[in-house]
Design a protein around this motif. Structure first.
Motif, mmCIF file in Angstrom:
data_model
loop_
_atom_site.group_PDB
_atom_site.id
_atom_site.type_symbol
_atom_site.label_atom_id
_atom_site.label_comp_id
_atom_site.label_asym_id
_atom_site.label_seq_id
_atom_site.Cartn_x
_atom_site.Cartn_y
_atom_site.Cartn_z
ATOM 1 N N ALA A 242 0.811 -1.218 0.000
ATOM 2 C CA ALA A 242 0.000 0.000 0.000
ATOM 3 C C ALA A 242 0.846 1.270 0.000
ATOM 4 O O ALA A 242 0.344 2.349 -0.323
ATOM 5 C CB ALA A 242 -0.949 0.007 1.193
ATOM 6 N N GLU A 278 0.067 -6.649 -8.386
ATOM 7 C CA GLU A 278 -0.703 -6.407 -7.160
ATOM 8 C C GLU A 278 -0.510 -4.978 -6.672
ATOM 9 O O GLU A 278 -1.471 -4.307 -6.258
ATOM 10 C CB GLU A 278 -0.271 -7.389 -6.070
ATOM 11 N N GLN A 281 -2.377 -2.442 -8.917
ATOM 12 C CA GLN A 281 -3.813 -2.514 -8.655
ATOM 13 C C GLN A 281 -4.178 -1.874 -7.326
ATOM 14 O O GLN A 281 -5.260 -1.301 -7.177
ATOM 15 C CB GLN A 281 -4.270 -3.981 -8.665
ATOM 16 N N THR A 282 -3.273 -1.962 -6.363
ATOM 17 C CA THR A 282 -3.551 -1.447 -5.021
ATOM 18 C C THR A 282 -3.455 0.071 -4.948
ATOM 19 O O THR A 282 -4.299 0.723 -4.319
ATOM 20 C CB THR A 282 -2.577 -2.065 -3.992
#
Length: 323
Positions: A242, A278, A281-282
């Motif tokens: 994140a 990932e 996309q996050t």
């Protein structure tokens, strides 16, 4: 054997490779250009802005611990012993880097007398002749030679058509790849943006972009109507996904082409590729739709193209070499 508590481990993880080598193994640091360094032992291991990437092995990281474990083969405890004495040192001072953020001067190597060896190499990777012709005619690829080694030069341009990015890939059996001096990854290799298409297809490297265009042609799709962009190599997210930032090439592209609202990810079918997908996309803004579309078979888009064409997959047995 010493015991390290969690706080000591976290402090050791803050020591990046540049700081560690500067303090403990200064003889290993070799200045390449600007704020980019390599090591004397591995000249394809590049260190810049607190990160490192060993391009010939496709691995990278942030900390000296990562380097000692992944490159030098140390155990975790051995790496901790090597770094712990420097763990209290502040992270490397890269504050000087912004002061050097002048427009980069890209140094492109002179072209070879002809492109034949390059074309043979890329056709052997399954790239369509139509795609190759376009890339040659627009200056996106050409062949160069250095000390007897043949290379493909991949060139990326800004919106004004100025060359801003360049990288090499060897075309002999002993393969090599690396960025050119003054190369700016914000403007990585891409095939022409279509003003009407609201999507961009993202691949890891230039050959994968050309492979995706060739796959489109196989399926009767006009690849020139698509936005095709490369990341110019391995994208390394942060340990906490994140907290990652978008790859600079994608950030620049979305700024330059605000009508694009959908991002297709065609990243590699390996650990770094899945992690990169990932992360993107996050952290991407909610105004964009992201579709994760890794190649159905093979490690990457070029592997999949070669499988579709029934031709050998290059590099399946050998390793990338340094020079």
């Amino acid at each position: 054997m010493p015991f390290y508590n969690q706080e000591e481990i976290e402090k050791a993880r803050e020591v990046d490779l540049f700081t560690y080598l500067q303090a403990c193994e200064p003889q290993e640091l070799v200045h390449v250009s600007g704020n980019v360094y390599c090591t004397r032992e591995h000249d394809s291991l590049r260190i810049s802005n607190g990160k490192w990437c060993w391009f010939s092995r496709g691995i990278g990281g942030y900390s000296a611990l990562d380097y000692l474990i992944k490159v030098k083969g140390c155990s975790f405890m051995e790496a901790m012993e090597a770094v712990a004495g420097r763990a209290a040192a502040p992270p490397p001072s890269f504050t000087s880097v912004p002061r050097e953020e002048k427009p980069k001067h890209l140094l492109l190597p002179p072209p070879a007398p002809n492109n034949q060896a390059m074309l043979d190499y890329l056709k052997g990777r399954g790239i369509s002749m139509e795609v190759l012709d376009f890339c040659v005619q627009t200056g996106r690829i050409y062949e160069s030679r250095n000390k007897g080694h043949g290379n493909v030069v991949f060139v990326g341009f800004d919106k004004t058509g100025k060359a801003r990015f360049g990288c090499l890939r060897g075309i002999s059996e002993g393969r090599f790849h690396g960025d050119l001096s003054g190369s700016d990854k914000h403007y990585s290799f891409a095939l022409p943006a279509c003003g009407k298409n609201p999507a961009v297809h993202l691949c890891e490297c230039a050959i994968d972009v050309m492979s995706y265009a060739s796959l489109c042609r196989l399926d009767g799709i006009d690849w020139k109507q698509h936005n095709l962009l490369s990341l110019a190599g391995v994208y390394q997210p942060k340990k906490k996904i994140a907290e990652s930032k978008l790859p600079v090439a994608l950030t620049r592209f979305l700024e330059d082409y605000p009508h694009v609202k959908t991002v297709y990810l065609h990243l590699d079918n390996d650990g770094p590729g899945r992690m990169a997908a990932e992360a993107i996309q996050t952290v991407i803004s909610k105004e964009y739709e992201v579709k994760n579309c890794p190649p159905p078979r093979g490690k990457d888009v070029n592997d999949y193209l070669c499988r579709r064409l029934g031709i050998p997959i290059r590099g399946a047995k050998g390793k990338e070499q340094e020079r």
